[in-house]
Design a protein around this motif. Structure first.
Motif: not given
Length: 375
Positions: A118-127
């Motif tokens: 979930a944290a990695a998906d959030a970072q992907t969305n931010e990027a």
């Protein structure tokens, strides 16, 4: 009275002498009779002794049946475990359970891993958001460059920012995908259909990476591994069906291949057979029956027809007919080419159709008169 007493004593002494003489005569008669009887037994002509015989038949292409033991094993057997370590949340199968390919067998606790995803998906969305901002900025800077309000260098700097943002988004997405791959590896599935034969861990245990937790055996595809001498393995034909004997009965297996390499310890070649029919179970011993040619001319005799001769050779008692039509025993030396439990294949100075003593050699001697009894 004195005269009468003397006369009676004289008569008694006479009777004693007569009795002694009669006893000596009886003893002499008994001894003579005994000597006569012994003389008759010693000088009587002995009769011919009946003996069991067999008729010699030479063979040029004699073959023997030999049994070679092999082990029935599963064609595939795997110790299954998790690639990554963790706490086991579920063991879906137990020993003896039958599973199909793709069935779920065990699962790790993935709560921490799902949070990381979930944290990695959030970072992907931010990027991704940064990429969109960078692209919009680059488009506006392109318009300004066309109108002459900014320099080319400024546009190049903005384009570089866009590329960097796209790289950060790709890295964040790759991290999320890697975590999802770990999520898939947190579940053990059956690589093939078979039976669970061992369970090494239970729920709550911490599984080390690569440590086996289950053993799966493919019971639907069994094979036989057997070590054969080079001479026995050479005639085998790939794809041909051969018969095996087990404690449960007869099975048939197709010859798949052999290693072709002689084991330096056993001096044998490993041959592989795929079981096609019959009551077979993994772990049982199966015996392959093969006919092997001897390659020498000789004849079969029962081991009871052989007596040990000199220099490691053996002999048989051959029946020879003399000029009066009587049978006499004559020993002949033979060489054993193959010895089995109750018979031997030999060669020697014995012709076809000659008779030899088949058993009871302890009762006869060379030169003795005998009567042959066939059958």
């Amino acid at each position: 009275m004195s005269a009468l007493r003397n006369r009676l004593q004289s008569l008694g002494a006479g009777f004693a002498v007569i009795a002694a003489a009669l006893g000596i005569a009886a003893i002499v008669l008994l001894v003579s009779a005994s000597r006569a009887a012994n003389a008759d037994v010693h000088y009587a002509e002995p009769g011919a002794l009946p003996v069991n015989v067999l008729r010699v038949v030479h063979q040029d292409d004699a073959a023997i049946s030999e049994a070679y033991p092999g082990l029935i094993t599963a064609r595939r057997e795997s110790d299954l475990g998790f690639e990554s370590g963790g706490r086991i949340a579920e063991m879906a199968v137990d020993v003896g359970d039958r599973v199909e390919a793709g069935d779920r067998l065990a699962v790790l606790d993935t709560s921490t891993l799902r949070a990381q995803i979930a944290a990695a998906d959030a970072q992907t969305n931010e990027a991704q958001a940064q990429v969109e901002i960078a692209r919009a900025t680059q488009q506006r800077q392109q318009i300004l460059l066309e109108r002459g309000h900014i320099s080319q260098q400024r546009l190049d700097e903005v384009a570089t920012t866009t590329i960097a943002a796209e790289a950060r988004r790709a890295a964040a997405a790759a991290q999320a995908n890697a975590l999802r791959a770990q999520l898939a590896l947190a579940e053990v599935t059956a690589p093939f259909s078979g039976v669970v034969t061992a369970r090494m861990a239970d729920e709550g245990a911490i599984a080390a990476p690569g440590s086996p937790v289950l053993r799966l055996v493919e019971d639907t595809a069994l094979e036989i591994r057997i070590g054969l001498p080079v001479a026995a393995a050479a005639p085998l034909i790939v794809g041909e069906t051969y018969a095996f004997e087990t404690n449960a009965g007869r099975i048939e297996a197709v010859f798949r291949n052999s290693t072709g390499v002689v084991d330096v310890r056993t001096r044998t070649i490993t041959a592989l057979f795929d079981i096609s029919s019959g009551p077979a179970r993994a772990g049982e011993v199966a015996r392959l029956q093969l006919e092997t040619g001897i390659g020498e001319r000789g004849f079969w005799v029962p081991t009871s027809a052989l007596t040990e001769a000199r220099r490691g050779l053996w002999s048989v008692q051959v029946l020879v007919e003399d000029e009066t039509g009587n049978w006499m025993l004559e020993p002949r030396v033979v060489e054993t080419l193959r010895v089995e439990v109750d018979r031997a294949f030999v060669r020697g100075a014995v012709s076809d159709n000659e008779l030899i003593v088949a058993a009871g050699l302890q009762r006869v001697t060379p030169g003795q008169r005998v009567v042959p009894v066939e059958g």
